[in-house]
Design an enzyme around this catalytic site. Structure first.
Site, short mmCIF file in Angstrom:
data_model
loop_
_atom_site.label_atom_id
_atom_site.label_comp_id
_atom_site.label_asym_id
_atom_site.label_seq_id
_atom_site.Cartn_x
_atom_site.Cartn_y
_atom_site.Cartn_z
N GLU A 92 -38.56 5.99 14.69
CA GLU A 92 -37.43 5.16 15.16
C GLU A 92 -36.27 5.19 14.17
O GLU A 92 -36.43 4.89 12.99
CB GLU A 92 -37.87 3.71 15.37
N LYS A 141 -37.33 7.41 18.92
CA LYS A 141 -36.78 6.15 19.46
C LYS A 141 -35.49 5.90 18.73
O LYS A 141 -35.48 5.80 17.50
CB LYS A 141 -37.77 5.01 19.22
P1 13P Z 1 -34.48 -3.97 20.57
O1 13P Z 1 -34.61 -3.36 21.92
O2 13P Z 1 -34.41 -5.48 20.59
O3 13P Z 1 -33.42 -3.34 19.73
O4 13P Z 1 -35.84 -3.70 19.80
C1 13P Z 1 -36.44 -2.47 19.87
C2 13P Z 1 -37.22 -2.24 18.66
O5 13P Z 1 -38.36 -1.87 18.74
C3 13P Z 1 -36.57 -2.45 17.34
O6 13P Z 1 -37.41 -1.99 16.33
#
Ligand code: 13P
Length: 331
Positions: free
Chosen positions: A176, A218
């Site tokens: 991510e 992500k």
């Molecule tokens: P948000 O969709 O609230 O940004 O959160 C996603 C997420 O996993 C952040 O680490």
């Protein structure tokens, strides 16, 4: 041997995506406090059950990312959350990073920790039913200087180390890259930072010989900062987000999911729909979907307020938003 590519691909079943229900105890406490709810372990369990226990979520969700505490908890159905998700065909995943710490080389920046003892934790999470994992790196934009190349590189190394360990443990890694919306920056600066972050990440992943075909990215979208007057149209957001991805993300990747990053639920839905439309037009090589936390939860939390009598209305709002977000990624 576990077929990691098949697991990663199954998370991109048409019209389905991933619920991020993996707020740490600290984040969940802050989130609930905003609605006047005191976050005891039991209230956090009820908070998880509000979403994970809702009927028909399997129509829209291929997976759900959990936090360690939730793996030990049961829903109102008296089943462990991970077991009842699996029974409904929703793959349980787990956040495995341990949050952020200050980056010694650049005091204003944060770096993600959690590599020490990771193999042992992965073994435990796998036994508890997890089939995929998430590690979040966070990047704050400040003018033209931050994020620094050093912080981008250090986060890339840690993401690659994590992905390697996770694949060795027989689990799918989600890497991510959360480029924060907070700030005064322009959308083009956001796109430029995404490009730098992707460039560093995929070069280190290649260096570490991580198998791209079972990696899921992500990411944040390319958006103007929250303190910038400019409000991006969905088409503008889609144009810059896709340009950053197409220029820097290897085609072999299993797929890409987006975080909502503090966008209003409707905006996160419309931007995602525009990105998916443009990706189809341009023949983007990877499947795209969502992995939202706030944009999927906020409307329901505002109705719930921690009260049992509000659960049906809150779940109805959650399912309505889920249906709209699913429609945004449907072919
Ligand atoms: P948000 O969709 O609230 O940004 O959160 C996603 C997420 O996993 C952040 O680490």
């Amino acid at each position: 041997m576990t077929d990691l590519v098949a697991i990663a691909r199954s998370l991109f079943a048409p019209g389905k995506g991933i619920l991020a229900a993996d707020e740490s105890v600290h984040s969940a406490t802050t989130r609930l406090a905003a609605y006047g709810i005191a976050a005891t372990p039991e209230m956090r369990r009820q908070y998880r059950d509000l979403f994970l226990g809702a009927e028909n979520i399997e129509q829209y969700l291929s997976g759900a990312i959990l936090f360690e505490e939730t793996l030990d908890q049961k829903g109102d159905d008296k089943k462990l959350f991970a077991s009842s998700l699996s029974l409904r065909g929703i793959a349980p995943g787990i956040k495995v990073d341990l949050g952020t710490e200050p980056f010694p080389e650049s005091a204003k920046e944060l770096i993600t920790s959690g590599l020490i003892g990771l193999p042992e934790r992965l073994e435990k999470y796998k036994k508890q039913g997890s089939v995929f994992t998430k590690w979040r790196a966070v990047y704050r934009i400040d003018g033209d200087h931050l994020p620094s190349p050093q912080a981008i590189h250090e986060n890339a190394k840690r993401l690659a180390n994590y992905a390697k360990e996770v694949q060795a443990a027989g689990l799918v890694p989600i890497v991510e890259t959360d480029v924060l919306i907070e700030g005064k920056h322009s959308r083009s600066r956001s796109r430029m930072v995404l490009e730098q972050v992707f460039g560093a990440l995929f070069s280190v992943l290649a260096e570490y010989a991580v198998d791209k075909a079972s990696v899921i990215l992500k990411t944040a979208m390319a958006l103007s900062g929250s303190e910038n007057q400019k409000k991006d149209s969905p088409e503008e957001a889609a144009e810059d987000t896709l340009a950053a991805l197409l220029g820097h993300v290897p085609r072999q990747l299993a797929g890409i999911v987006f975080l909502s990053g503090g966008q209003e639920p409707a905006q996160a839905t419309e931007n995602l729909a525009a990105i998916c439309r443009l990706a189809r037009e341009k023949g983007a090589p990877w499947p795209l979907s969502f992995s939202y936390a706030r944009a999927l939860q906020d409307e329901a939390l505002a109705l719930w307020k921690g009260k049992a009598e509000n659960v049906p209305a809150a779940r109805e709002a959650f399912l309505e938003r889920l249906a709209k977000i699913s429609a945004a990624v449907s072919p």
